[in-house]
Scaffold this motif. Sequence first.
Motif, short mmCIF file in Angstrom:
data_model
loop_
_atom_site.label_atom_id
_atom_site.label_comp_id
_atom_site.label_asym_id
_atom_site.label_seq_id
_atom_site.Cartn_x
_atom_site.Cartn_y
_atom_site.Cartn_z
N ASP A 99 -5.00 0.72 3.50
CA ASP A 99 -5.54 1.78 2.65
C ASP A 99 -7.06 1.64 2.63
O ASP A 99 -7.58 0.60 2.21
CB ASP A 99 -4.96 1.64 1.25
CG ASP A 99 -5.53 2.65 0.27
OD1 ASP A 99 -6.41 3.45 0.65
OD2 ASP A 99 -5.12 2.62 -0.90
N GLN A 110 -9.24 2.67 0.72
CA GLN A 110 -9.76 2.43 -0.63
C GLN A 110 -9.30 1.09 -1.19
O GLN A 110 -9.71 0.69 -2.28
CB GLN A 110 -9.35 3.56 -1.57
CG GLN A 110 -9.91 4.92 -1.16
CD GLN A 110 -9.50 6.02 -2.13
OE1 GLN A 110 -9.28 5.77 -3.31
NE2 GLN A 110 -9.39 7.24 -1.62
N GLN A 128 -2.31 0.57 9.35
CA GLN A 128 -3.67 0.69 8.87
C GLN A 128 -3.72 0.40 7.37
O GLN A 128 -2.87 0.89 6.62
CB GLN A 128 -4.23 2.09 9.12
CG GLN A 128 -4.39 2.43 10.59
CD GLN A 128 -4.95 3.84 10.79
OE1 GLN A 128 -5.54 4.41 9.89
NE2 GLN A 128 -4.74 4.38 11.98
N GLY A 187 0.77 -2.59 5.05
CA GLY A 187 0.12 -2.66 3.75
C GLY A 187 0.72 -3.70 2.84
O GLY A 187 0.82 -3.49 1.63
N ASP A 205 0.81 -1.22 0.00
CA ASP A 205 0.00 0.00 0.00
C ASP A 205 0.85 1.27 0.00
O ASP A 205 0.46 2.29 -0.57
CB ASP A 205 -0.90 0.04 1.24
CG ASP A 205 -2.02 -0.98 1.20
OD1 ASP A 205 -2.22 -1.60 0.14
OD2 ASP A 205 -2.69 -1.16 2.24
N ALA A 206 1.99 1.24 0.69
CA ALA A 206 2.79 2.45 0.91
C ALA A 206 1.91 3.55 1.48
O ALA A 206 1.93 4.70 1.05
CB ALA A 206 3.46 2.90 -0.38
N TYR A 207 1.14 3.17 2.51
CA TYR A 207 0.13 4.09 3.05
C TYR A 207 0.33 4.38 4.53
O TYR A 207 0.39 5.53 4.95
CB TYR A 207 -1.26 3.48 2.80
CG TYR A 207 -2.40 4.23 3.45
CD1 TYR A 207 -2.88 5.43 2.90
CD2 TYR A 207 -3.01 3.76 4.62
CE1 TYR A 207 -3.92 6.12 3.50
CE2 TYR A 207 -4.05 4.44 5.22
CZ TYR A 207 -4.50 5.62 4.65
OH TYR A 207 -5.53 6.31 5.25
N HIS A 208 0.44 3.34 5.36
CA HIS A 208 0.50 3.53 6.82
C HIS A 208 1.18 2.32 7.44
O HIS A 208 1.15 1.22 6.89
CB HIS A 208 -0.93 3.69 7.38
CG HIS A 208 -0.98 4.18 8.80
ND1 HIS A 208 -0.91 3.33 9.88
CD2 HIS A 208 -1.11 5.43 9.31
CE1 HIS A 208 -1.00 4.04 11.00
NE2 HIS A 208 -1.12 5.31 10.69
N SER A 209 1.75 2.52 8.64
CA SER A 209 2.49 1.43 9.28
C SER A 209 1.59 0.30 9.76
O SER A 209 2.01 -0.85 9.82
CB SER A 209 3.31 1.97 10.45
OG SER A 209 2.45 2.55 11.43
N LYS A 257 -6.67 0.02 -2.59
CA LYS A 257 -6.07 0.01 -3.93
C LYS A 257 -5.01 -1.08 -4.08
O LYS A 257 -4.97 -1.79 -5.09
CB LYS A 257 -5.48 1.39 -4.25
CG LYS A 257 -6.49 2.51 -4.37
CD LYS A 257 -5.89 3.78 -4.93
CE LYS A 257 -4.86 4.40 -3.99
NZ LYS A 257 -5.46 4.97 -2.77
N GLY A 258 -4.15 -1.22 -3.07
CA GLY A 258 -3.10 -2.23 -3.16
C GLY A 258 -3.64 -3.64 -3.12
O GLY A 258 -3.19 -4.51 -3.86
#
Length: 416
Positions: free
Chosen positions: A278, A280, A276, A400, A270-274, A282-283
């Motif tokens: 994403d 949406q 949580q 993610g 995801d490269a979103y959060h440690s 997407k990943g």
Amino acid sequence: MNRVVVTGIGLISALGNNLEDSWRHLIAGESGIHLYQPFSELRSLPLGLIGDRPAEVKSLTQQAVTSALQDALLVAPLPDCGVVIGSSRGYQAELEKMARWMYEDKENFNFSTSPYPPIPPYGLRHLLQVGEPAQRSGLPSPPPFLSSLPHMNAIAAAQIIGATGTVLAPMAACATGIWALFQGFNLIKSGHCDQVVAGAVEAPVTPLTITGFDKMGALAKTGAYPFDVNREGLVLGEGAAVFVLESAESASRRGAKIYGEICSFGLTADAYHSNQPDPQAKGAISAVKQCLHRADISAKDIDYIHAHGTATQMNDRMESLVIQKIFSQGVAASSTKGSTGHTVGASGALGVAFTLMSLQHQILPPCVGLQESEFDLNLVREARQSDIKRAMCFSFGFGGQNAVVVLGNGSDFKKN
């Protein structure tokens, strides 16, 4: 390119000490989750323990690897066999014990009721001074530091197998199990190995792991209820699932039984959060689409989804979104974590083992713990017969890390 099949499975879970017992209890709708207080300084919690006390990674690994070899009718040593044994937590329990050696908290830690040894702190010098020097000094030897490094569990598995080739030790949070299978799959696909022992092992019930998840508000208070409107959070569980992977040619040559075929993988981040996902998804959606494309099939070709299904608010919501966006409403889905608990890095491997049993017996396993679904999904309430040709397993890890795999029932191999 070599096709990859599964010819042996070794599984241990809170449901049973072997694959058959765990599967029998699962399809009966039973749960291995009970209230425990393994550490006196922490409150009682629902846990998926294998025994009465927290298990050790080393013993789980030995049992699972040995069972997988026996199931595949293979006898060690197997020098050319690849080894891929992953774990998210590894020897964390041992490292926590070492910390107790160095920093004794007399006020908050009760050695008399803890499984950890009542040994006073001697500092880092004595932590590293193991074996004969420590014995000569009259001090008890602390747990050896080097044998508790993350990759040593894979090395221990290689010693059991007598494997002297490739040894890998992946770590990908809760996606570790499927990531380990992917690496084993690639070793066979590339022609590097004809046989690979691959899987994941986890003994995550430690004070630090419990406290960490508790501080995040992720732990359930009474049990695991995946996708339920009243779900409380995850329940930590212990377990191991180890597989013998073989090229179809190797399995055919020795007349091995075949549980099923590993068809393809999807792996994204995801490269979103440690911690949580994403929102949406997407990943996760990308991983599923990638996996279907590599298997050269469409979503309608999937007959069953073994969901990650942690019973946390965010994961179940995200995962439901993935299923609803890609698959038809009729696709059957369930999570087995209501029975085994969340075995963290081993959870994807356990999911694959149960899904292979579903393919073999043509039975959909139930989503144990589900009473009232929050989501418009075809969740399996009770085990039932079904025509299952292909299935997909989901595994989503902290940071993610998204891992999915398509499994086939291997009917064309079995006929031959």
